[in-house]
Write a protein that holds these residues in place. Structure first.
Motif, PDB file in Angstrom:
ATOM      1  N   THR A  18     -13.070  -4.885   6.281  1.00 28.95           N
ATOM      2  CA  THR A  18     -13.124  -5.436   4.931  1.00 28.95           C
ATOM      3  C   THR A  18     -13.327  -4.302   3.946  1.00 28.95           C
ATOM      4  OG1 THR A  18     -14.080  -7.455   5.803  1.00 28.95           O
ATOM      5  CG2 THR A  18     -14.287  -7.089   3.435  1.00 28.95           C
ATOM      6  N   CYS A  19     -12.500  -4.245   2.954  1.00 30.88           N
ATOM      7  CA  CYS A  19     -12.586  -3.210   1.934  1.00 30.88           C
ATOM      8  C   CYS A  19     -13.856  -3.399   1.109  1.00 30.88           C
ATOM      9  CB  CYS A  19     -11.354  -3.298   1.035  1.00 30.88           C
ATOM     10  SG  CYS A  19     -11.414  -2.143  -0.342  1.00 30.88           S
ATOM     11  N   PRO A  20     -14.665  -2.324   0.944  1.00 33.60           N
ATOM     12  CA  PRO A  20     -15.890  -2.451   0.155  1.00 33.60           C
ATOM     13  C   PRO A  20     -15.604  -2.611  -1.336  1.00 33.60           C
ATOM     14  CG  PRO A  20     -15.583  -0.177   0.856  1.00 33.60           C
ATOM     15  CD  PRO A  20     -14.492  -0.979   1.516  1.00 33.60           C
ATOM     16  N   LYS A  21     -14.402  -2.239  -1.742  1.00 36.65           N
ATOM     17  CA  LYS A  21     -14.080  -2.268  -3.164  1.00 36.65           C
ATOM     18  C   LYS A  21     -13.500  -3.621  -3.582  1.00 36.65           C
ATOM     19  CE  LYS A  21     -11.564   0.434  -6.613  1.00 36.65           C
ATOM     20  NZ  LYS A  21     -10.568   1.509  -6.781  1.00 36.65           N
ATOM     21  N   CYS A  22     -12.468  -4.073  -2.876  1.00 34.97           N
ATOM     22  CA  CYS A  22     -11.805  -5.319  -3.283  1.00 34.97           C
ATOM     23  C   CYS A  22     -12.108  -6.473  -2.335  1.00 34.97           C
ATOM     24  CB  CYS A  22     -10.302  -5.098  -3.404  1.00 34.97           C
ATOM     25  SG  CYS A  22      -9.463  -4.832  -1.831  1.00 34.97           S
ATOM     26  N   THR A  23     -12.839  -6.191  -1.246  1.00 34.17           N
ATOM     27  CA  THR A  23     -13.269  -7.179  -0.256  1.00 34.17           C
ATOM     28  C   THR A  23     -12.112  -7.872   0.470  1.00 34.17           C
ATOM     29  OG1 THR A  23     -13.497  -9.095  -1.738  1.00 34.17           O
ATOM     30  CG2 THR A  23     -15.390  -7.613  -1.594  1.00 34.17           C
ATOM     31  N   ARG A  38      -6.924   3.716   4.479  1.00 30.43           N
ATOM     32  CA  ARG A  38      -6.710   3.391   3.081  1.00 30.43           C
ATOM     33  C   ARG A  38      -6.440   1.895   2.943  1.00 30.43           C
ATOM     34  NH1 ARG A  38      -4.473   7.617  -0.714  1.00 30.43           N
ATOM     35  NH2 ARG A  38      -6.506   8.267   0.001  1.00 30.43           N
ATOM     36  N   CYS A  39      -7.140   1.284   2.016  1.00 37.28           N
ATOM     37  CA  CYS A  39      -6.922  -0.131   1.750  1.00 37.28           C
ATOM     38  C   CYS A  39      -5.507  -0.318   1.227  1.00 37.28           C
ATOM     39  CB  CYS A  39      -7.940  -0.619   0.726  1.00 37.28           C
ATOM     40  SG  CYS A  39      -7.665  -2.313   0.219  1.00 37.28           S
ATOM     41  N   LYS A  40      -4.776  -1.260   1.838  1.00 36.48           N
ATOM     42  CA  LYS A  40      -3.397  -1.470   1.409  1.00 36.48           C
ATOM     43  C   LYS A  40      -3.331  -2.298   0.133  1.00 36.48           C
ATOM     44  CE  LYS A  40      -2.686  -5.362   4.553  1.00 36.48           C
ATOM     45  NZ  LYS A  40      -1.962  -5.811   5.758  1.00 36.48           N
ATOM     46  N   PHE A  41      -4.472  -2.828  -0.283  1.00 33.74           N
ATOM     47  CA  PHE A  41      -4.483  -3.653  -1.495  1.00 33.74           C
ATOM     48  C   PHE A  41      -4.865  -2.837  -2.730  1.00 33.74           C
ATOM     49  CE2 PHE A  41      -5.334  -6.389   2.129  1.00 33.74           C
ATOM     50  CZ  PHE A  41      -4.356  -7.357   1.953  1.00 33.74           C
ATOM     51  N   CYS A  42      -5.911  -1.980  -2.604  1.00 34.69           N
ATOM     52  CA  CYS A  42      -6.380  -1.265  -3.784  1.00 34.69           C
ATOM     53  C   CYS A  42      -6.367   0.255  -3.610  1.00 34.69           C
ATOM     54  CB  CYS A  42      -7.788  -1.739  -4.165  1.00 34.69           C
ATOM     55  SG  CYS A  42      -9.052  -1.182  -3.023  1.00 34.69           S
ATOM     56  N   GLY A  43      -6.111   0.746  -2.370  1.00 36.92           N
ATOM     57  CA  GLY A  43      -6.013   2.185  -2.153  1.00 36.92           C
ATOM     58  C   GLY A  43      -7.325   2.877  -1.902  1.00 36.92           C
TER      59      GLY A  43
END
Ligand SMILES: [Zn+2]
Length: 50
Positions: A18-23, A38-43
């Motif tokens: 789970t991305c800590p930035k965009c969850t 790298r998060c594929k949603f927010c980078g």
């Protein structure tokens, strides 16, 4: 439950991060299990689960 199915599910859950930035949640490749991905949603960088 089918034991092979259980192994598959537990493997997927282990690779889920789970991305800590965009969850948003995403599955990371097994080869990246111990690396930041790298998060594929927010980078943002997502650290490996401890
Ligand atoms: Zn993100």
């Amino acid at each position: 439950m089918n034991p092979i199915f259980q192994v598959v599910i537990s493997t997927i859950l282990r690779l889920k991060r789970t991305c800590p930035k965009c969850t948003e949640s995403q599955i990371v490749p097994a080869s990246k299990r111990l690396e930041n991905v790298r998060c594929k949603f927010c980078g943002a960088d997502i650290p490996p689960r401890k």
